[in-house]
Design a protein around this motif. Structure first.
Motif, PDB file in Angstrom:
ATOM      1  N   GLN A  33      -3.052   5.034  14.045  1.00 21.51           N
ATOM      2  CA  GLN A  33      -2.246   5.560  12.944  1.00 21.51           C
ATOM      3  C   GLN A  33      -1.894   4.442  11.963  1.00 21.51           C
ATOM      4  OE1 GLN A  33       1.596   7.188  13.994  1.00 21.51           O
ATOM      5  NE2 GLN A  33       1.782   8.271  12.047  1.00 21.51           N
ATOM      6  N   VAL A  34      -1.530   3.274  12.470  1.00 18.92           N
ATOM      7  CA  VAL A  34      -1.225   2.137  11.594  1.00 18.92           C
ATOM      8  C   VAL A  34      -2.470   1.767  10.795  1.00 18.92           C
ATOM      9  CG1 VAL A  34      -0.622  -0.322  11.555  1.00 18.92           C
ATOM     10  CG2 VAL A  34       0.658   1.260  13.009  1.00 18.92           C
ATOM     11  N   ASP A  35      -3.620   1.722  11.450  1.00 20.99           N
ATOM     12  CA  ASP A  35      -4.875   1.406  10.771  1.00 20.99           C
ATOM     13  C   ASP A  35      -5.152   2.405   9.653  1.00 20.99           C
ATOM     14  OD1 ASP A  35      -7.354   0.279  10.140  1.00 20.99           O
ATOM     15  OD2 ASP A  35      -8.388   1.361  11.728  1.00 20.99           O
ATOM     16  N   GLN A  36      -4.947   3.670   9.926  1.00 16.94           N
ATOM     17  CA  GLN A  36      -5.187   4.723   8.935  1.00 16.94           C
ATOM     18  C   GLN A  36      -4.250   4.569   7.732  1.00 16.94           C
ATOM     19  OE1 GLN A  36      -4.294   8.686  10.366  1.00 16.94           O
ATOM     20  NE2 GLN A  36      -5.803   9.593   8.989  1.00 16.94           N
ATOM     21  N   VAL A  37      -2.993   4.304   7.988  1.00 18.27           N
ATOM     22  CA  VAL A  37      -2.020   4.127   6.903  1.00 18.27           C
ATOM     23  C   VAL A  37      -2.398   2.921   6.053  1.00 18.27           C
ATOM     24  CG1 VAL A  37       0.381   3.515   6.389  1.00 18.27           C
ATOM     25  CG2 VAL A  37      -0.124   5.306   8.053  1.00 18.27           C
ATOM     26  N   VAL A  38      -2.706   1.802   6.693  1.00 20.46           N
ATOM     27  CA  VAL A  38      -3.054   0.586   5.956  1.00 20.46           C
ATOM     28  C   VAL A  38      -4.347   0.797   5.158  1.00 20.46           C
ATOM     29  CG1 VAL A  38      -3.716  -1.848   6.198  1.00 20.46           C
ATOM     30  CG2 VAL A  38      -1.800  -0.933   7.528  1.00 20.46           C
ATOM     31  N   ALA A  39      -5.330   1.453   5.753  1.00 20.32           N
ATOM     32  CA  ALA A  39      -6.591   1.714   5.046  1.00 20.32           C
ATOM     33  C   ALA A  39      -6.356   2.566   3.804  1.00 20.32           C
ATOM     34  CB  ALA A  39      -7.587   2.394   5.979  1.00 20.32           C
ATOM     35  N   GLY A  40      -5.385   3.453   3.853  1.00 21.71           N
ATOM     36  CA  GLY A  40      -5.089   4.328   2.726  1.00 21.71           C
ATOM     37  C   GLY A  40      -4.335   3.667   1.590  1.00 21.71           C
ATOM     38  N   LEU A  41      -3.938   2.427   1.752  1.00 25.66           N
ATOM     39  CA  LEU A  41      -3.159   1.740   0.719  1.00 25.66           C
ATOM     40  C   LEU A  41      -4.020   1.158  -0.401  1.00 25.66           C
ATOM     41  CD1 LEU A  41      -0.493  -0.073   2.920  1.00 25.66           C
ATOM     42  CD2 LEU A  41      -0.260   2.067   1.635  1.00 25.66           C
ATOM     43  N   LEU A  43      -5.811  -1.618  -0.347  1.00 26.79           N
ATOM     44  CA  LEU A  43      -5.837  -3.077  -0.378  1.00 26.79           C
ATOM     45  C   LEU A  43      -7.108  -3.567   0.299  1.00 26.79           C
ATOM     46  CD1 LEU A  43      -2.122  -3.627   0.639  1.00 26.79           C
ATOM     47  CD2 LEU A  43      -3.123  -4.033  -1.621  1.00 26.79           C
ATOM     48  N   PRO A  44      -7.636  -4.717  -0.124  1.00 28.15           N
ATOM     49  CA  PRO A  44      -8.862  -5.218   0.505  1.00 28.15           C
ATOM     50  C   PRO A  44      -8.615  -5.612   1.962  1.00 28.15           C
ATOM     51  CG  PRO A  44      -7.970  -6.862  -0.971  1.00 28.15           C
ATOM     52  CD  PRO A  44      -7.140  -5.626  -1.152  1.00 28.15           C
ATOM     53  N   ARG A  45      -9.674  -5.568   2.732  1.00 31.85           N
ATOM     54  CA  ARG A  45      -9.594  -5.907   4.153  1.00 31.85           C
ATOM     55  C   ARG A  45     -10.601  -7.000   4.446  1.00 31.85           C
ATOM     56  NH1 ARG A  45      -9.717  -1.437   8.838  1.00 31.85           N
ATOM     57  NH2 ARG A  45      -7.922  -0.828   7.615  1.00 31.85           N
ATOM     58  N   ALA A  46     -10.142  -8.045   5.101  1.00 31.93           N
ATOM     59  CA  ALA A  46     -11.026  -9.116   5.547  1.00 31.93           C
ATOM     60  C   ALA A  46     -11.457  -8.807   6.978  1.00 31.93           C
ATOM     61  CB  ALA A  46     -10.307 -10.459   5.495  1.00 31.93           C
ATOM     62  N   THR A  47     -12.706  -9.083   7.280  1.00 26.73           N
ATOM     63  CA  THR A  47     -13.208  -8.856   8.635  1.00 26.73           C
ATOM     64  C   THR A  47     -13.983 -10.072   9.108  1.00 26.73           C
ATOM     65  OG1 THR A  47     -15.247  -7.828   7.850  1.00 26.73           O
ATOM     66  CG2 THR A  47     -13.396  -6.357   8.307  1.00 26.73           C
ATOM     67  N   ALA A  58      -8.112  -7.767   8.954  1.00 26.58           N
ATOM     68  CA  ALA A  58      -6.756  -8.011   8.467  1.00 26.58           C
ATOM     69  C   ALA A  58      -6.653  -7.526   7.032  1.00 26.58           C
ATOM     70  CB  ALA A  58      -6.409  -9.500   8.537  1.00 26.58           C
ATOM     71  N   ALA A  59      -5.510  -6.995   6.703  1.00 21.96           N
ATOM     72  CA  ALA A  59      -5.215  -6.557   5.344  1.00 21.96           C
ATOM     73  C   ALA A  59      -3.887  -7.181   4.919  1.00 21.96           C
ATOM     74  CB  ALA A  59      -5.109  -5.034   5.280  1.00 21.96           C
ATOM     75  N   PRO A  60      -3.826  -7.664   3.682  1.00 24.09           N
ATOM     76  CA  PRO A  60      -2.556  -8.185   3.190  1.00 24.09           C
ATOM     77  C   PRO A  60      -1.587  -7.018   3.020  1.00 24.09           C
ATOM     78  CG  PRO A  60      -4.085  -7.949   1.384  1.00 24.09           C
ATOM     79  CD  PRO A  60      -4.842  -7.595   2.634  1.00 24.09           C
ATOM     80  N   LEU A  61      -0.322  -7.273   3.230  1.00 19.00           N
ATOM     81  CA  LEU A  61       0.682  -6.243   2.977  1.00 19.00           C
ATOM     82  C   LEU A  61       1.977  -6.934   2.575  1.00 19.00           C
ATOM     83  CD1 LEU A  61       1.257  -3.251   2.845  1.00 19.00           C
ATOM     84  CD2 LEU A  61       1.877  -3.305   5.267  1.00 19.00           C
ATOM     85  N   LEU A  62       2.332  -6.759   1.317  1.00 20.25           N
ATOM     86  CA  LEU A  62       3.500  -7.393   0.716  1.00 20.25           C
ATOM     87  C   LEU A  62       3.423  -8.893   0.960  1.00 20.25           C
ATOM     88  CD1 LEU A  62       6.187  -4.694   1.581  1.00 20.25           C
ATOM     89  CD2 LEU A  62       4.852  -4.929  -0.506  1.00 20.25           C
ATOM     90  N   ASP A  63       4.423  -9.483   1.594  1.00 25.91           N
ATOM     91  CA  ASP A  63       4.406 -10.932   1.805  1.00 25.91           C
ATOM     92  C   ASP A  63       3.792 -11.320   3.139  1.00 25.91           C
ATOM     93  OD1 ASP A  63       6.504  -9.772   3.194  1.00 25.91           O
ATOM     94  OD2 ASP A  63       7.897 -11.420   2.862  1.00 25.91           O
TER      95      ASP A  63
END
Length: 161
Positions: A33-41, A43-47, A58-63
């Motif tokens: 669920q966390v992955d799904q929420v973050v993916a929906g934002l 933001l770019p994702r590093a792998t 990993a995805a950046p989120l705020l600070d």
């Protein structure tokens, strides 16, 4: 927002890490669920995933960031999803319809109103993708020292307070 059981509290999904007060471990049952929420934002994702090495995203989120580690063999850091930062934790609580902590947590300098977090997220979505990917890569950790280094970069403090 995603659907969730009404009335769930943040501590049913996240627990404080023993490594740093700025790091939260996501319950295995909630990692998808966390992955799904973050993916929906948006933001770019590093792998990072290579033969005979740990797999990361990993995805950046705020600070801070949200990261997932999949280890092979005997890991120095267990596999799992982690959230770096109090502001990202509170934003995820809002987006997942969880009751956020009622007061400031250990190491949290200031509790921001959700409107400010959402405005900061909108601003972050417009940031340079290269900088966002660098922020995400900072959170990729294979051991405790890597986590503490990321905490130092993000928050300037790696001590348990």
């Amino acid at each position: 927002m995603t659907s969730s059981e009404p009335g769930r509290v943040w501590s049913e999904v996240f627990r404080r890490s023993r490594i740093s007060p700025h790091v939260f471990v996501v319950a295995k049952a909630a990692a998808g669920q966390v992955d799904q929420v973050v993916a929906g934002l948006g933001l770019p994702r590093a792998t990072s995933n290579s033969l005979f090495d740990n797999a990361h995203w990993a995805a950046p989120l705020l600070d801070g960031a949200v990261t997932r580690l999949l280890t092979y063999g005997l890991p120095a850091l267990p596999s799992g999803t982690r959230v770096y930062g109090h502001r990202p934790l509170r934003l995820l609580c809002h987006l997942m319809d969880l009751r956020a902590p009622a007061r400031a947590l250990t190491g949290e300098r200031q509790v921001r109103h959700i409107d400010q977090l959402l405005a900061d997220l909108d601003w972050q979505r417009q940031a340079e993708p290269k900088a966002l990917l660098a922020q995400a890569r900072t959170a990729m950790a294979n051991d405790t020292q890597d986590v503490l280094t990321a905490v130092q970069v993000f928050f300037g403090d790696q001590r348990l307070t």
